[in-house]
Scaffold this motif. Structure first.
Motif, mmCIF file in Angstrom:
data_model
loop_
_atom_site.group_PDB
_atom_site.id
_atom_site.type_symbol
_atom_site.label_atom_id
_atom_site.label_comp_id
_atom_site.label_asym_id
_atom_site.label_seq_id
_atom_site.Cartn_x
_atom_site.Cartn_y
_atom_site.Cartn_z
ATOM 1 N N TRP A 98 0.888 -1.164 0.000
ATOM 2 C CA TRP A 98 0.000 0.000 0.000
ATOM 3 C C TRP A 98 0.919 1.205 0.000
ATOM 4 N N VAL A 99 0.727 2.106 -0.942
ATOM 5 C CA VAL A 99 1.597 3.271 -1.069
ATOM 6 C C VAL A 99 0.736 4.529 -1.052
ATOM 7 N N THR A 100 1.108 5.466 -0.178
ATOM 8 C CA THR A 100 0.432 6.754 -0.145
ATOM 9 C C THR A 100 1.324 7.759 -0.858
ATOM 10 N N LEU A 101 0.730 8.413 -1.842
ATOM 11 C CA LEU A 101 1.452 9.392 -2.652
ATOM 12 C C LEU A 101 0.888 10.779 -2.416
ATOM 13 N N TYR A 102 1.770 11.760 -2.479
ATOM 14 C CA TYR A 102 1.353 13.156 -2.422
ATOM 15 C C TYR A 102 1.595 13.744 -3.803
ATOM 16 N N SER A 103 0.527 14.231 -4.445
ATOM 17 C CA SER A 103 0.647 14.819 -5.774
ATOM 18 C C SER A 103 1.210 16.228 -5.646
ATOM 19 N N LEU A 104 2.382 16.451 -6.232
ATOM 20 C CA LEU A 104 3.027 17.760 -6.153
ATOM 21 C C LEU A 104 2.303 18.795 -7.001
ATOM 22 N N GLU A 105 1.594 18.362 -8.047
ATOM 23 C CA GLU A 105 0.855 19.295 -8.903
ATOM 24 C C GLU A 105 -0.524 19.635 -8.351
ATOM 25 N N ARG A 106 -1.149 18.706 -7.691
ATOM 26 C CA ARG A 106 -2.549 18.891 -7.282
ATOM 27 C C ARG A 106 -2.735 19.079 -5.779
ATOM 28 N N ASP A 107 -1.655 19.023 -5.025
ATOM 29 C CA ASP A 107 -1.727 19.180 -3.579
ATOM 30 C C ASP A 107 -2.772 18.236 -2.968
ATOM 31 N N SER A 108 -2.649 16.937 -3.322
ATOM 32 C CA SER A 108 -3.599 15.951 -2.809
ATOM 33 C C SER A 108 -2.883 14.630 -2.567
ATOM 34 N N GLU A 109 -3.491 13.801 -1.715
ATOM 35 C CA GLU A 109 -2.948 12.488 -1.407
ATOM 36 C C GLU A 109 -3.768 11.399 -2.082
ATOM 37 N N HIS A 110 -3.083 10.329 -2.470
ATOM 38 C CA HIS A 110 -3.722 9.171 -3.084
ATOM 39 C C HIS A 110 -3.091 7.918 -2.482
ATOM 40 N N ARG A 111 -3.917 6.901 -2.248
ATOM 41 C CA ARG A 111 -3.411 5.647 -1.680
ATOM 42 C C ARG A 111 -3.717 4.513 -2.647
ATOM 43 N N TYR A 112 -2.685 3.755 -2.991
ATOM 44 C CA TYR A 112 -2.820 2.662 -3.948
ATOM 45 C C TYR A 112 -2.207 1.394 -3.384
ATOM 46 N N ARG A 113 -2.739 0.278 -3.848
ATOM 47 C CA ARG A 113 -2.128 -1.015 -3.542
ATOM 48 C C ARG A 113 -1.691 -1.635 -4.864
ATOM 49 N N ILE A 114 -0.475 -2.116 -4.920
ATOM 50 C CA ILE A 114 0.055 -2.731 -6.128
ATOM 51 C C ILE A 114 -0.298 -4.216 -6.108
ATOM 52 N N VAL A 115 -1.124 -4.619 -7.079
ATOM 53 C CA VAL A 115 -1.651 -5.984 -7.125
ATOM 54 C C VAL A 115 -1.491 -6.573 -8.527
ATOM 55 N N GLY A 116 -1.957 -7.794 -8.692
ATOM 56 C CA GLY A 116 -1.910 -8.467 -9.986
ATOM 57 C C GLY A 116 -2.991 -7.981 -10.933
ATOM 58 N N GLN A 117 -2.841 -8.341 -12.194
ATOM 59 C CA GLN A 117 -3.776 -7.905 -13.235
ATOM 60 C C GLN A 117 -5.196 -8.404 -12.989
ATOM 61 N N ASP A 118 -5.348 -9.544 -12.341
ATOM 62 C CA ASP A 118 -6.677 -10.098 -12.097
ATOM 63 C C ASP A 118 -7.348 -9.482 -10.876
ATOM 64 N N GLU A 119 -6.675 -8.555 -10.225
ATOM 65 C CA GLU A 119 -7.204 -7.977 -8.985
ATOM 66 C C GLU A 119 -7.576 -6.503 -9.126
ATOM 67 N N LEU A 120 -7.447 -5.945 -10.309
ATOM 68 C CA LEU A 120 -7.704 -4.525 -10.506
ATOM 69 C C LEU A 120 -9.036 -4.111 -9.906
ATOM 70 N N ALA A 121 -9.000 -3.032 -9.154
ATOM 71 C CA ALA A 121 -10.209 -2.459 -8.574
ATOM 72 C C ALA A 121 -9.913 -0.990 -8.279
ATOM 73 N N PRO A 122 -9.965 -0.145 -9.308
ATOM 74 C CA PRO A 122 -9.626 1.266 -9.111
ATOM 75 C C PRO A 122 -10.412 1.937 -7.983
ATOM 76 N N SER A 123 -11.668 1.533 -7.791
ATOM 77 C CA SER A 123 -12.475 2.145 -6.733
ATOM 78 C C SER A 123 -11.918 1.836 -5.335
ATOM 79 N N LYS A 124 -11.156 0.733 -5.219
ATOM 80 C CA LYS A 124 -10.527 0.369 -3.943
ATOM 81 C C LYS A 124 -9.068 0.820 -3.885
ATOM 82 N N GLY A 125 -8.579 1.421 -4.979
ATOM 83 C CA GLY A 125 -7.187 1.861 -5.019
ATOM 84 C C GLY A 125 -6.233 0.764 -5.459
ATOM 85 N N TYR A 126 -6.749 -0.337 -6.003
ATOM 86 C CA TYR A 126 -5.908 -1.441 -6.470
ATOM 87 C C TYR A 126 -5.458 -1.167 -7.904
ATOM 88 N N ILE A 127 -4.140 -1.091 -8.112
ATOM 89 C CA ILE A 127 -3.597 -0.885 -9.449
ATOM 90 C C ILE A 127 -2.666 -2.039 -9.806
#
Length: 166
Positions: A98-127
């Protein structure tokens, strides 16, 4: 020896993702398929199949279920389960993080989880681990800036947190 450029990428998957594939397969095999088979058998017993909607739809649905089951079997057979809880070097971004990123252009935070191709769920932050954003993050640590080319242009993110737990 030249590397095979047409080889598909590895099918990495988390234990949860693999369990979800198995669950879907078992549901199709034990619940949906038997129900459709019963409906088709009942419809076939009614006589003329050429204008029998239940029979025609049931046969079509049966083909869809069988196709999906074959797809799931192939994905499970090729899966390489990677358990993030066994990860060494927790200070860096690897598969399952799980990675929390701070967007330097948009002044916002985003949290993503790096998963496999069969697990994609953008609404849950799975990439997917093969997405440009995930590829840019892999191997990085807190404080690193990652640059990603998006349709809107280049975006810069600072990694502010890495976790291997929900």
């Amino acid at each position: 020896m030249e590397a095979n450029k047409s080889a598909p990428p590895k099918n990495y998957i988390t234990p949860e993702g693999f369990a979800a594939l198995e669950e879907e397969f078992q549901h199709l095999r034990k619940v949906e398929r038997p129900e459709v088979v019963r409906t088709v058998a009942w419809a076939a017993s009614n006589g003329d199949r050429s204008e029998n909607g239940d029979y025609i739809y049931g046969k079509k649905r049966l083909r869809q279920i069988d196709s999906r089951m074959r797809f799931l079997i192939k994905r499970m057979d090729s899966a390489e389960v990677v358990d993030p809880s066994l990860q060494q070097g927790l200070e860096k971004v690897y598969f399952g993080a799980w990675v929390t990123l701070y967007s330097l252009e948009r002044d916002s935070e985003h949290r993503y989880r790096i998963v496999g191709q069969d697990e994609l769920a953008p609404s849950k932050g799975y990439i997917s681990w093969i997405s440009p954003l995930a590829k840019a993050m892999l191997g990085k640590q807190i404080g690193d800036v990652v640059r990603v080319q998006t349709p809107a242009g280049e975006e810069n993110y600072e990694i502010i947190d890495i976790s291997y737990r929900n």
